[in-house]
Every structure is written in C-alpha cells, then in structure tokens.
Scaffold this active site. Structure first.
Site, short mmCIF file in Angstrom:
data_model
loop_
_atom_site.label_atom_id
_atom_site.label_comp_id
_atom_site.label_asym_id
_atom_site.label_seq_id
_atom_site.Cartn_x
_atom_site.Cartn_y
_atom_site.Cartn_z
N ASN A 1 0.94 -1.12 -0.08
CA ASN A 1 0.07 0.08 0.16
C ASN A 1 0.91 1.37 -0.07
O ASN A 1 0.27 2.35 -0.55
CB ASN A 1 -0.78 0.19 1.36
CG ASN A 1 -1.58 1.26 1.48
OD1 ASN A 1 -2.58 1.72 0.93
ND2 ASN A 1 -0.88 2.05 2.68
N TYR B 1 9.94 -8.12 -16.60
CA TYR B 1 9.77 -7.72 -17.78
C TYR B 1 8.03 -7.31 -17.93
O TYR B 1 7.90 -6.34 -18.45
CB TYR B 1 9.80 -8.86 -18.94
CG TYR B 1 9.98 -8.58 -20.34
CD1 TYR B 1 10.89 -7.59 -20.99
CD2 TYR B 1 8.73 -9.00 -21.17
CE1 TYR B 1 10.58 -7.42 -22.48
CE2 TYR B 1 8.80 -8.79 -22.55
CZ TYR B 1 9.55 -8.04 -23.21
OH TYR B 1 9.45 -7.62 -24.52
N LYS C 1 7.03 -3.51 -19.02
CA LYS C 1 6.11 -3.39 -20.00
C LYS C 1 4.59 -2.69 -19.92
O LYS C 1 4.22 -2.09 -20.54
CB LYS C 1 6.21 -4.55 -20.87
CG LYS C 1 7.31 -5.08 -21.60
CD LYS C 1 7.84 -3.83 -22.41
CE LYS C 1 9.06 -4.41 -23.40
NZ LYS C 1 9.60 -3.10 -24.23
N HIS D 1 -44.83 6.72 -20.64
CA HIS D 1 -43.70 6.04 -21.22
C HIS D 1 -42.88 7.24 -22.26
O HIS D 1 -43.31 8.11 -22.81
CB HIS D 1 -43.86 5.24 -22.37
CG HIS D 1 -42.90 4.28 -22.55
ND1 HIS D 1 -42.72 3.27 -23.65
CD2 HIS D 1 -41.39 4.44 -22.67
CE1 HIS D 1 -42.09 2.76 -23.82
NE2 HIS D 1 -40.78 3.38 -23.10
N PHE E 1 -40.91 10.03 -26.65
CA PHE E 1 -42.27 9.95 -26.96
C PHE E 1 -42.89 11.52 -26.68
O PHE E 1 -42.99 11.70 -25.49
CB PHE E 1 -43.14 8.65 -26.31
CG PHE E 1 -42.66 7.72 -26.70
CD1 PHE E 1 -42.67 7.12 -27.99
CD2 PHE E 1 -41.78 6.74 -25.99
CE1 PHE E 1 -42.46 5.74 -28.54
CE2 PHE E 1 -41.35 5.47 -26.22
CZ PHE E 1 -41.47 4.89 -27.32
#
Length: 893
Positions: free
Chosen positions: A99, A462, A466, A684, A843
């Site tokens: 940490n 590695y 990378k 709706h 709508f």
C-alpha cells in the site's frame, strides 16, 4: 446471514500503514483477529523525512482494541526487513498488502530524474522487494494473499503524473504475473485501484469529495480478496464511495493484412476502422497473445492489400529508433528510410550494420549511428540534434530479457530490466520532449508486450516494465495532445534476438519484424489517427486493446460496507455479461460511477445503480409472431420479405427487439422506488433499443430477459425511473437485444433525489435535428385497425383498444401504442438506409389510429441518422430527440 470473514492466527503485513488507507487496513485486520505488521517510514507524501511515530500510533490503537500488532519503520526498498519483522514477531506471513506510496506530481516537461526515480523506487521496487521476501514463505506453506495498489492514474493516465501512472500500471503487469506463477502454490494476487482519501489525495481533491471517499469503502474488497476462502486471483478492481467493479482487457478482432510488399502504412490507414472495431466483430478477452501462427497462415492466403486514398510518408522527419542494430528496430529503420526519414540508429551493440544498409539503399547520410545506452537519453537525442537539427519521432524499441521464475529472480535481474525498458523509455522521451514542444510536432511509439498486458510466467520484471510503459504512454499522450505530440504503445510479436531465447528458430524466422513495422511508421507519421492507444500486432494482424469494466455494484453510502456484503454480491461485481459493461478511457469516466454512487442511500431513491433486478422472463416466438409484428407496424402484403415466411429474404424488422423485453420491463416494483406511486400516472418517456445480434432466427426461438434498475431521478412533481433489460438467447446465452426504458411517474417526485441522470451515450443523446431541410421524408398513413393489430404482439394495455379506458385518460378515443409509432418510424429508416445497431426515441405526443405520420430524417455523419415523427393532421410531434446509428458496412447510406 453469511458468516463473518475472519483472519484469526494469520499475519498481515501492510506497508504505508501509518495513515490513510493503510491505517484503516491495519485497524480492520486487527479487529478481525489478524496479527498485523504496521510498516511506515514516517515520511511525507513526497517521500521526505522519517519518523517512527506514525506506525507506533496505529499499533497502539490495535492493541488497545485487544488486537496484536508490531511496528516496522523500514523503507519498502528493504522489503526483506519488513517481512523479517513479521516472521520474528509472529512466525510467518500470510497476507501482504503493498500500500505504501508517494506522489511527485509535475508536468512531464518539468519533471526531474529524481521525481521519476523516487516514484519507481517506492511503488515498483518496494512492491517487488516485499513480495520477493514473502514469496518463499508463501510457497512453503502453500498459502499467500497479495494485494498490490494501482490507481486510476495508472489505468487511464493522468496529467502531471507520468511517473506515478507508469508505476501504478506497472503493478498490474506485476500482479498478473504473480497470479500465474503463484496459482499452483495457493498464492493468489490481485490489484486494486482505490479511490480513497489519504495524505496523497488531499493534495489533488476538494474537501467535500474527500469526505465521501472514506477508506472504509475500500477495506471490504481487500478483506474479501485476501481471505482464505477466496480463490480470486489475477483480478483488477476499482473501488470507492461504495462502488466496486472489476476490469479486464478487451482486444478487438482487428484487421489482417497480406504479408507482402502491399502491407504498408497506407494500407493500414485505409482499414483503420476495422482495427478499432469492437462492435461488429466479436472482441476477444484474452490472457495472452493471439494465435500468430494461425494468423500468419491466413494472411498469406489473402489478396494484396488496397492502399486507400491517403498517402503516408515520413519525408524529412528525424527519427530515433532505439535498439535498431538488428531485429525489430532494424525493420523499423529500413521502412522509415524508405519513406523519406532521416535515422539515428541507436544500439549499445553494433548499429553500423543497419546504418550502412540504409545509406547504401537511400543515400549517404540518411542514417547515423549512436551507441549510448537508452538510460543516457540526453546523449542519444543530442546525436540527432547535432546531425539533423532536431528530432520528430522517437521509437522506444531497445530491450533486454532476464527471464526467471519469481522465486529464482535476483535483484539485479529486476533492476536491469526496469532500467533498460522503463527508465530508458522515460529518458529518451524526456530528452526529445522540448523539441517536440517547440516545433508543435512529435510522435512517440513505445514498445509494450503481451507479457506486460496479461502477465507471463517467468517474466515478473519484464511484465512490470512493459505494463508500466503503457501507463507512461497514456499520460504523455494526454499532456502532449494539444501540442500535436502523439504517443501510442504497441505490443509486437516478431522474431528477434530476444524472442530467439524463448522460441524455436523456425518460428523466429516465420514471425518477421517486417510484419510489425508498417504500424509503427503509421503511428509516427502526421497521419497518425490516434494517441494514447495500445495495439497488439504481428503476422500482418493488428488489434486494439482497451479496458472493459463491469457495471459493478453501488452499495448504499449511509450504512457501513462489510466484506460479507462484497461476498454476497460478488457475482454481480464481476459480471461482464449483463449488457452493462463499460469501457472507461479517462480518469473522469472512471470516476463517474463512483461520484454518482455518493447519493446512493438506503433510506430512499437515488440516482445510482440499484441492486434491484427482476426475475428471468422467458419468451418463445414463432414465424407467425414475426409476421404479426411486421404487420402491426405497417408492413404491406406486397412486401413479401416482411409477411411471407417462404421469401428468400424473409426477416423481422429490427425494432422487434422491444417485444421480448416487454414482460420483463414490468417486473420491477415502482412502489418501492418512489413515493405516491400510481400506475394511472405513468407515462412512457423514452426508449432505447440496441440490437446485439442480427439477424435473429426467423424460424422461431427462445429468449430470456432480465430487467434491472438503472437510476431514479427526482423531477420535482414527477419521478423518472430508468430501467435496462438484457435479452439473451436462452440456449446459448448470447446477447440479442438491450433495451432502456424511461418512465415518468407524475406525482411521485419531491423525495430529495438527484434531478440529473448520467450520460449513457447513444441511450441519452439529445439528437437535435439540424436547422435545415431533412435529407429524406417518409409519409405513412396508419390504419384505423393499427392498434388492434399491434396489441397482439404483447402490449395489451386497454388504453389502446377500449374507448371507456381511454376516456379515463382524457383521450377522445384509444391511442396508438408509442412503441408502434416507434416501430413504424424505425421501418421507414430501415427501408431507406438498411440495418441499424441502435435506435433511441423520446415519446413527445400521442397518435390516433388512422392518422398520417411524417418521418423526417437527417444524415449527420458517422453513420448516424437523426429523425423526428410528426402527425400531419394535427401538426403535432409524436417522436423527438430520436436517432439511429447505422451498421455502416451493410447500410444503404
């Protein structure tokens, strides 16, 4: 109730535990029965100073509460001393939480080597030394749990944190490798990107935000991942403010090119959209490299590559290619020279072979040699400036391997690989940066590896380097963009002297570096199409790699979060298949879900993702159901492909996706979400449909839908409830449709919730029509029987058929289903332009059966069509804020 997850008899080592997140970890594990080693150097957030007080105070807190703890004051670079403290005090170590961390935030142009080196020492070397010291203990007892600490800055890049971003993403590659090497010994490693208040975040976050980012929201995830009953390993997680999610790498299927002379940068640019296509070619979720031998065999069978209409060259650009005395670097250099560049051939070995080869082909003085180590980046760049006056492109290609299992790895093998790959990349780039800024042009191609992206057995050093290079790339891409400085990372698969140590010679010969070079040159040109991206390439294939993140779980922030709650919601936290996974690219996008969850309270509705989901809704359909739907939205008897199952091109219209979802969408209990719920007050508001799989089988099928709550918004007098529904093939589990539905509940507002919803891309787009005449107009006369036919597809609301019920709603007669108008509009667009991948509407008004609809359509680029639908007789808008995104390769646009 789940049993309490305890750590009795186990020893937990926590670095940087004198304050912030580390202190919170220590107190928690002490309270759950663990022996705790509290390590803290007692330095400042910048890594300055030393004090024993920080660790001692935490130890005393644990002891006063009845726990066991000891202090350790060593720097994490001396990890063996920290682990030795644990063994001397408690006989073993079972859990290691890396940490400790510091910040040295500064723009890249002003960064000093000390700012870079100290960050890498604390974050990377510190995690390595502590883990290396604990590893033999873990192996001997066949048990160990490791948590490494990344950050959003590492995952996505962060302005002013090139050093920190590199270190934090490096820990992802480190963790993935440890997970692969440790699995058979019961050693599990995971990495978290916490968003929590600490000494470090105090310097970069406002006070009101810090107050919500308590370490207590991160601890339960770490506790679950380190418990003896948990077997999760190799995972990447984000957590903060009650939000927890998992990340994984997603790789596009990419594009494959014929591996002959027609494989050029221009041919790649011509097919760029394929390389970055995650939508229509199913992406991959790999844990290692692609099948490059199979790709190579396929590539050889392809016709020659088309070159497109845009020429790509690097004429008169000054290019530094490190490690270019042979292998991949040589191939890069040769192609750069062929396309007009001036080259600095850098290699600590012998660069002269490549230099002579280029000068013989393209003229004396085209290439010059440089034998400095990449750690002497200033000297390498000086060579370019002394001979050519400047530098335009840096290709950081130099590398070494020191492969060893982690148990056998020596410190110098770690240090050498980090120095050459990571510090070398930093040093070269840093030296070139002032020239890039001055000329407002620079291109950087950094070399990562699939070992870094996914981890790889025997390559902890590695893989770390990378993956760190990717984090570095993401940040310098952010800092450089406004100066026309682009940076990208490529993970090449090619036969070189490095790969010759781990691959058979015949494979080394087959994987020619020439099959990677065209991408590197394109990304180095002024035609480079992107910055800050990751590409995997080899054998003529190129794919794009990005993050995919689960939608996760947002826990209520007005009650404590426990490890047991994490355990109980683990399936949902780690579910990538629910149709709600996202692809954050920036820290801002990452933070959005965390910030939204801050208003998630158990005492009432909130705008955060809720845990409420509906049951599975099964839906079977036959051919006649498809025909009936097509008829319901206006198909004519003359349109055989819509009404005759024997037609060769028989199909169902794509808006059919709203039919199987309908039963599931009503399964959520709105009365639990909002006050004063009354179904008669429901409207709706909006509908979004995404077609995940096309074409759907027309001979019949079985689907299963599940609805979930997305958010609840307080609009004052009304509430707004947004639900999402995934519809999958019941047999294969393959996603078929995804729907989002926005419902307005009049009279249910005023509960004190958020009024603004989150941005969900196409599902929430405003879609304002351009201020010009539409490009196309379709006029459709509905029939008096339209609603009676449409309702047979499953929407039996009496409002659409019963005059008495319509009168209750203050309508003079039954109205047409909104989703019928939706379908009619979608049909006109489909008939004109072809298949679309999604459709979104608002709508805005009602339609009576028998009225005439006018669908106006505007082409706005990118395969998008904005439209609106009006009722001609009343000059009233029925659908607004509407658009489709076309499947451009099959559309008629």
């Amino acid at each position: 109730m789940p049993h309490e997850l305890r750590f009795d008899g186990q020893t937990v080592v926590i670095t940087g535990a004198g304050g912030g997140l580390g202190r919170a970890y220590a107190l928690f594990f002490g309270s759950r029965g663990a022996n705790v080693v509290v390590n803290d150097l007692g330095s400042s957030s910048k890594g300055e100073g030393h004090s024993t007080k920080a660790a001692d105070v935490v130890v005393e807190e644990i002891k006063k509460a009845g726990g066991n703890a000891v202090s350790n004051y060593d720097s994490v670079e001396f990890g063996d001393r920290i682990i030795d403290t644990a063994i001397k005090a408690f006989g073993s170590v079972h859990v290691l939480i890396n940490n400790a961390g510091i910040l040295r935030d500064i723009s890249f142009k002003n960064m000093k080597d000390a700012d870079w080196d100290l960050i890498q020492l604390v974050h990377l070397k510190g995690a390595y030394t502590t883990t290396k010291a604990a590893w033999p203990v873990f192996r001997k007892q066949k048990f160990g749990r490791i948590i490494n600490t990344a950050s959003a800055a590492g995952l996505y890049g962060s302005f002013g944190q090139a050093n920190y971003s590199a270190a934090k993403l490096g820990l992802v590659g480190f963790t993935e490798t440890l997970a692969k090497e440790g699995a058979k010994y019961g050693i599990f490693a995971n990495v978290i990107a916490p968003m929590a208040a600490s000494r470090m975040t105090q310097t970069v976050m406002p006070e009101d935000l810090l107050s919500m980012l308590k370490p207590e929201w991160v601890i339960p995830l770490v506790a679950y991942l380190t418990h003896k009953d948990t077997e999760e390993t190799g995972g990447i997680y984000e957590a903060g403010a009650g939000f927890v999610s998992k990340l994984r790498w997603e790789r596009s299927n990419g594009a494959l090119f014929k591996t002959d002379d027609s494989f050029t940068p221009a041919s790649i640019l011509a097919r760029w959209s394929e390389i970055q296509d995650f939508e229509y070619n199913t992406p991959q979720y790999p844990t290692g490299p692609n099948d490059f031998m199979a790709l190579l065999e396929s590539a050889r069978e392809l016709p020659s590559n088309k070159q497109g209409n845009v020429a790509v060259d690097v004429k008169d650009k000054v290019v530094i290619v490190t490690g270019s005395g042979g292998g991949l670097g040589r191939a890069y250099a040769l192609l750069f020279a062929k396309l007009g560049a001036k080259l600095v051939i850098n290699d600590v070995g012998d660069p002269n072979g490549t230099v002579n080869e280029i000068n013989k082909l393209y003229g004396e003085g085209t290439a010059i040699s440089d034998r400095h180590s990449v750690e002497e980046g200033d000297a390498v760049v000086k060579t370019a400036v002394d001979h050519f006056g400047t530098v335009h492109v840096v290709v950081n290609n130099a590398g070494i391997l020191r492969d060893k299992s982690f148990a056998s790895m020596a410190d110098d093998q770690w240090d050498q690989v980090i120095a050459v790959h990571l510090r070398g990349t930093y040093k070269i780039t840093k030296a070139a940066w002032p020239y890039f800024l001055k000329q407002k042009f620079g291109r950087i191609v950094n070399t990562t590896s699939t070992s870094g992206i996914y981890g790889n057995f025997g390559q902890a050093n590695y893989a770390t380097a990378k993956c760190a290079i990717v984090g570095f790339t993401k940040t310098i891409a952010l800092e450089g963009k406004k100066y026309n400085i682009f940076a990208n990372a490529i993970a090449p698969n090619a036969g070189t002297n490095m790969t010759r140590t781990i691959l058979p010679e015949e494979i080394v010969q087959a994987f020619k570096p020439d099959y990677v070079a065209p991408l590197a040159v394109l990304l180095s040109s002024d035609k480079a199409p992107v910055t800050g991206e990751i590409f995997e390439t080899g054998s003529g294939w190129i794919g794009n790699t990005r993050w995919q993140r689960t939608s996760g779980v947002g826990f209520a922030v007005d009650k404590p979060l426990t490890p047991e709650a994490i355990q109980g919601n683990w399936a949902k936290i780690t579910d990538f298949s629910d149709g709600r996974a996202t692809h954050p690219k920036t820290t801002q996008e990452s933070m959005a879900a965390i910030l939204e969850n801050m208003s998630n309270k158990s005492s009432g509705p909130s705008s955060s993702s809720s845990e409420q989901t509906g049951p599975d809704f099964h839906f079977d359909y036959e051919t006649r159901d498809l025909i009936l739907y097509n008829l319901g939205i206006g198909a004519k008897a003359s349109e055989l492909k819509y009404v005759f199952e024997g037609a060769d091109d028989f199909t169902v219209l794509p808006t059919y996706g709203v039919v199987p979802y309908f039963g599931a969408s009503g399964s959520l209990d709105f009365s639990e979400l909002v006050p004063n719920f009354n179904p008669m007050m429901l409207l709706h508001g909006e509908q979004y449909l995404e077609i995940k799989s096309w074409p759907i089988p027309t001979s019949g099928g079985r689907l299963v839908s599940k609805a979930h709550l997305i958010e609840v918004l307080d609009k004052g007098k009304a509430a707004c409830v947004i639900t999402g529904t995934e519809t999958n093939d019941a047999e294969t589990g393959k996603p078929v449709f995804y729907n989002e539905s926005t419902i307005f509940l009049r009279g249910s507002g005023g509960f004190g919730g958020s009024s603004k919803g989150k941005d969900r891309g196409a599902a929430t787009a405003a879609n304002t029509p351009p201020k010009r005449a539409p490009d196309f107009v379709a006029v459709v006369k509905t029939t008096e029987d339209q609603a009676a036919i449409y309702r047979l597809s499953g929407d039996y609301n009496p409002l659409h058929i019963d005059p008495a019920f319509a009168a209750v709603g203050k309508f003079p007669k039954p109205i047409l289903h909104g989703l019928c108008t939706f379908g009619i509009s979608g049909k006109q667009i489909y008939d004109k332009f072809g298949m679309f991948k999604n459709i979104k509407v608002r709508f805005a008004g009602h339609v009576f059966p028998g009225e005439t609809l006018k669908v106006e359509m505007w082409k706005v680029g990118g395969g998008k069509i904005i439209f609106q639908t009006t009722v001609i007789e009343r000059n009233a808008v029925a659908i607004s804020s509407a658009a489709v995104e076309l499947v451009t390769d099959t559309s008629k646009l």
